[in-house]
Design a protein around this motif. Structure first.
Motif, PDB file in Angstrom:
ATOM      1  N   HIS A 332     -25.472 -24.606   4.470  1.00 13.36           N
ATOM      2  CA  HIS A 332     -25.495 -24.170   3.067  1.00 13.36           C
ATOM      3  C   HIS A 332     -26.662 -24.800   2.308  1.00 13.36           C
ATOM      4  CE1 HIS A 332     -23.256 -27.937   3.037  1.00 13.36           C
ATOM      5  NE2 HIS A 332     -23.268 -27.980   1.722  1.00 13.36           N
ATOM      6  N   GLN A 333     -27.080 -26.009   2.725  1.00 14.85           N
ATOM      7  CA  GLN A 333     -28.230 -26.633   2.079  1.00 14.85           C
ATOM      8  C   GLN A 333     -29.535 -25.915   2.455  1.00 14.85           C
ATOM      9  OE1 GLN A 333     -27.140 -30.521   3.685  1.00 14.85           O
ATOM     10  NE2 GLN A 333     -26.970 -31.307   1.598  1.00 14.85           N
ATOM     11  N   LEU A 335     -29.730 -22.709   3.240  1.00 12.02           N
ATOM     12  CA  LEU A 335     -29.705 -21.431   2.519  1.00 12.02           C
ATOM     13  C   LEU A 335     -30.219 -21.601   1.098  1.00 12.02           C
ATOM     14  CD1 LEU A 335     -28.868 -18.473   2.073  1.00 12.02           C
ATOM     15  CD2 LEU A 335     -26.543 -19.291   1.623  1.00 12.02           C
ATOM     16  N   LEU A 336     -29.833 -22.685   0.444  1.00  7.62           N
ATOM     17  CA  LEU A 336     -30.244 -22.909  -0.935  1.00  7.62           C
ATOM     18  C   LEU A 336     -31.753 -23.108  -1.043  1.00  7.62           C
ATOM     19  CD1 LEU A 336     -28.869 -23.157  -3.721  1.00  7.62           C
ATOM     20  CD2 LEU A 336     -28.937 -25.647  -3.422  1.00  7.62           C
ATOM     21  N   ARG A 337     -32.389 -23.585   0.027  1.00 12.99           N
ATOM     22  CA  ARG A 337     -33.828 -23.857  -0.016  1.00 12.99           C
ATOM     23  C   ARG A 337     -34.692 -22.670   0.398  1.00 12.99           C
ATOM     24  NH1 ARG A 337     -32.168 -28.893   2.287  1.00 12.99           N
ATOM     25  NH2 ARG A 337     -32.883 -28.216   4.344  1.00 12.99           N
ATOM     26  N   ASP A 343     -28.650 -12.619  -1.429  1.00 13.45           N
ATOM     27  CA  ASP A 343     -27.398 -12.424  -2.163  1.00 13.45           C
ATOM     28  C   ASP A 343     -26.547 -11.405  -1.404  1.00 13.45           C
ATOM     29  OD1 ASP A 343     -25.382 -12.375  -3.977  1.00 13.45           O
ATOM     30  OD2 ASP A 343     -26.553 -11.566  -5.635  1.00 13.45           O
ATOM     31  N   THR A 382     -25.112 -16.712  -1.024  1.00  8.74           N
ATOM     32  CA  THR A 382     -26.231 -16.498  -1.954  1.00  8.74           C
ATOM     33  C   THR A 382     -26.930 -17.797  -2.308  1.00  8.74           C
ATOM     34  OG1 THR A 382     -26.827 -15.540  -4.095  1.00  8.74           O
ATOM     35  CG2 THR A 382     -24.740 -16.705  -3.985  1.00  8.74           C
ATOM     36  N   ASN A 383     -28.212 -17.673  -2.643  1.00 11.74           N
ATOM     37  CA  ASN A 383     -28.957 -18.784  -3.248  1.00 11.74           C
ATOM     38  C   ASN A 383     -29.435 -18.412  -4.645  1.00 11.74           C
ATOM     39  OD1 ASN A 383     -30.976 -16.954  -2.676  1.00 11.74           O
ATOM     40  ND2 ASN A 383     -32.084 -18.263  -1.248  1.00 11.74           N
ATOM     41  N   ASP A 384     -28.819 -17.380  -5.215  1.00  9.92           N
ATOM     42  CA  ASP A 384     -29.154 -16.914  -6.556  1.00  9.92           C
ATOM     43  C   ASP A 384     -28.586 -17.898  -7.583  1.00  9.92           C
ATOM     44  OD1 ASP A 384     -29.471 -15.638  -8.970  1.00  9.92           O
ATOM     45  OD2 ASP A 384     -28.782 -13.686  -8.275  1.00  9.92           O
ATOM     46  N   SER A 385     -29.452 -18.583  -8.303  1.00  8.83           N
ATOM     47  CA  SER A 385     -29.012 -19.613  -9.246  1.00  8.83           C
ATOM     48  C   SER A 385     -28.119 -19.046 -10.343  1.00  8.83           C
ATOM     49  CB  SER A 385     -30.221 -20.323  -9.858  1.00  8.83           C
ATOM     50  OG  SER A 385     -31.070 -19.386 -10.513  1.00  8.83           O
ATOM     51  N   LYS A 392     -19.998 -21.497  -7.715  1.00  6.50           N
ATOM     52  CA  LYS A 392     -20.902 -22.296  -6.887  1.00  6.50           C
ATOM     53  C   LYS A 392     -20.459 -22.428  -5.432  1.00  6.50           C
ATOM     54  CE  LYS A 392     -18.831 -26.768  -8.154  1.00  6.50           C
ATOM     55  NZ  LYS A 392     -19.135 -28.128  -8.682  1.00  6.50           N
ATOM     56  N   MET A 416     -22.475 -25.184  -3.218  1.00 13.05           N
ATOM     57  CA  MET A 416     -23.901 -24.887  -3.111  1.00 13.05           C
ATOM     58  C   MET A 416     -24.747 -25.693  -4.096  1.00 13.05           C
ATOM     59  SD  MET A 416     -24.235 -22.712  -0.664  1.00 13.05           S
ATOM     60  CE  MET A 416     -25.891 -22.099  -0.949  1.00 13.05           C
TER      61      MET A 416
END
Length: 595
Positions: A332-333, A335-337, A343, A382-385, A392, A416
């Motif tokens: 998950h880390q 994916l966030l980067r 999404d 998703t990594n959509d802020s 989250k 996330m």
């Protein structure tokens, strides 16, 4: 009356002949006009970068048909060089050739008088498209003036263009990427492309029901194989289908695997680097936003499906391993980067066998653990802020048959937005026979489970980058461990096996004294351990506690053996063997710590 009919018929024949002669005359004499307009459109729409050539142009105004034979759209290298010198050259350059291009119901009169082009259909036979990509850093910067749209490029010549259908058969496509003067290529043949309702005018680009001026693009790509530049891995599929109207992508019989066997792979690598073998009968994306994908390289979809296949991972401990700090490297880390937006509402996994195999560096045998017929769903991937600000958590709900036997159900929740990678998970394992695990224990650790009934396993855990904690409950009975000779004949070390079963492990939980042991996990992570390895280490702590193998019990056992040297050596050996059995099962030996 008879002469009158003769006169009428004569007039009609005269008109038909006159029209025929007129059509023939204009077909012959308007050809230069059409050719001139065609070249003008190509020149204006491509900033003079491309030229159109052909062997023959047939124009039939009577039915509105046009045929081009052996046509080619070729980039002008001199123009491209000038564009590079002025930092205006595009990264992509096309070279297109085709056997024939047939246009039906071509409204040439309306085009010349009203600047409106209407075509019923366009058919392209055997197109060959070569795309060459050459990176230019200046294309990464924001342009001082916006690029022209396709309509802006042609509006001086045509106010609108409308084509009902475009069909391309037996398309061959070659892609070449030039980096530092070297070219990496791949090619695919026999592609079928259908395009429906193309409209280019001042309003069509803003029409949300259209993608790139079209109502629908359908692409079918047959069998495709791509060998990666490292010479080790290969990607392939049987068929790819894309439909922009239905917003779907479908891949069948997808493979990503090495082009060599395991022995050759690890020999070529020269170190213990995980080998991956992936296969899916079906890989489908539904309600995919093609506009976001093409314009901004964003992957936005409602549903992704992975169906019928396997994910196999292998290691070989006969080769050295280069440890790296794994803090912050959880899935998950990562994916966030990812720079591009991802999404996905739901990712469905159906009937996937997940297998981990390892070659022992000591016994030179391969063991496997498997999670068969894995199925479930991952949600909010998703990594959509903006979406994460509202929710989250990425969640997973998965089921599988451990060793194709016991039913496992596990749920995961990943925070996330956590700065230290926080997550939680729960799980339960239904009844199964413990000897099912001999497929991994005997080859790797030279031990076997002689008997054991696993009644249930339940765990509730939390974790982050640095530690894991939670409750582990393991209910079982009639557990017997056999330590084997090193010769590989599978003969038991009876004395050591007896000591292990009588003095170190509980043969049941609740134990013989009706005490129920609950594992209270508080595991400190080894930074070099991967996310999944850390999960196993945490569960190992729970297994050891519920089986009665506490550090205090091990210490008492060793202390009680001080009275006799022989007993001491035997007991220490049994403790070391047993401790090594559990530690090596989850790769927590001192050797691994040093690695």
């Amino acid at each position: 009356m008879k002469p009158i009919w003769k006169w009428v018929i004569g007039v009609f024949v005269f008109i038909v002949l006159a029209l025929s002669v007129t059509v023939w005359y204009f077909s012959k004499n308007w050809k230069p006009i059409v050719e001139e307009k065609l070249q003008e459109v190509i020149k204006k729409s491509t900033d003079s970068l491309y030229t159109l050539s052909y062997d023959k142009l047939d124009l039939n105004l009577a039915v509105g048909n046009v045929t081009l034979e052996n046509a080619a759209l070729v980039p002008d290298t001199a123009v491209y060089a000038r564009l590079e010198a002025t930092q205006q050259a595009p990264d992509n350059v096309y070279h297109i050739r085709l056997k024939s291009l047939k246009i039906k119901r071509f409204g040439i009169i309306d085009m010349l008088t009203n600047k409106k082009l209407t075509i019923k259909s366009i058919s392209l036979q055997d197109p060959a498209i070569q795309l060459t990509n050459k990176y230019h850093a200046y294309n990464d910067t924001v342009a001082s003036k916006p690029k022209k749209t396709l309509y802006e490029s042609v509006k001086d010549v045509l106010q609108s263009v409308n084509v009902r259908d475009i069909d391309m058969e037996n398309v061959s496509f070659k892609y070449a990427k030039i980096t530092d003067g070297k070219s990496a290529d791949f090619a695919v043949k026999d592609i079928q492309i259908s395009v429906h309702d193309v409209l280019i005018d001042e309003t069509s680009l803003a029409d949300t029901s259209r993608l790139m001026y079209t109502k629908m693009v359908e692409i079918i790509v047959p069998g495709f194989t791509y060998n990666f530049a490292n010479g080790i891995y290969q990607a392939k599929f049987d068929e790819l289908k894309i439909n922009t109207r239905d917003q779907n992508i479908l891949l069948t019989n997808v493979d990503y695997k090495p082009v060599m066997n395991k022995a050759a792979y690890f020999k070529k690598k020269g170190k213990n680097v995980t080998m991956a073998d992936l296969h899916f009968d079906t890989l489908r994306m539904e309600q995919l936003d093609f506009r976001a994908l093409l314009d901004n390289q964003q992957t936005i979809a409602k549903k992704v499906q992975l169906k019928n296949g396997h994910a196999k991972l292998y290691n070989d401990k006969r080769y050295p391993k280069s440890p790296k700090n794994q803090i912050g490297q959880a899935p998950h880390q990562k994916l966030l980067r990812v720079e591009q937006l991802i999404d996905l509402d739901s990712v469905f996994v159906e009937n996937i066998d997940v297998v981990y195999g390892e070659m022992s560096g000591k016994y030179y045998r391969e063991g496997e653990i498997s999670f068969n017929k894995a199925s479930g769903v991952l949600t909010h991937v998703t990594n959509d802020s903006m979406r994460l600000a509202k929710d989250k958590y990425l969640k997973a709900d998965l089921r599988a048959k451990v060793m194709n036997s016991g039913n496992l159900h596990a749920t995961f929740s990943f925070d996330m937005l956590s700065k230290n990678g926080a997550y939680s998970y729960t799980g339960n394992l239904k009844p199964m026979q413990a000897p099912s695990f001999n497929r991994i224990l005997t080859p790797l650790l030279n031990v076997e489970i002689g008997s054991g009934n696993i009644r249930s396993v339940r765990f509730t855990m939390e974790g982050n980058d640095y530690r894991s904690w939670g409750d582990f409950r393991f209910e079982y009975d009639n557990l017997k461990i056999n330590l084997l000779n090193d010769e590989g004949d599978r003969k038991k070390k009876k004395m050591l096996s007896f000591l292990v079963n009588q003095l170190i492990i509980n043969d049941s939980n609740p134990d013989a004294n009706e005490v129920y042991h609950v594992g209270k996990v508080n595991h400190k992570r080894v930074p070099e351990h991967t996310f999944f390895k850390n999960l196993w280490q945490s569960l190992l702590d729970g297994i050891k506690q519920t089986a009665g193998i506490s550090p205090e019990r091990e210490a008492r056992l060793v202390g009680s053996a001080q009275s006799a040297k022989k007993a001491l050596e035997e007991t220490k050996g049994s403790v070391k063997k047993t401790k090594g059995f559990f530690n090596r099962l989850f790769k927590k030996g001192e050797k691994d710590k040093q690695e």
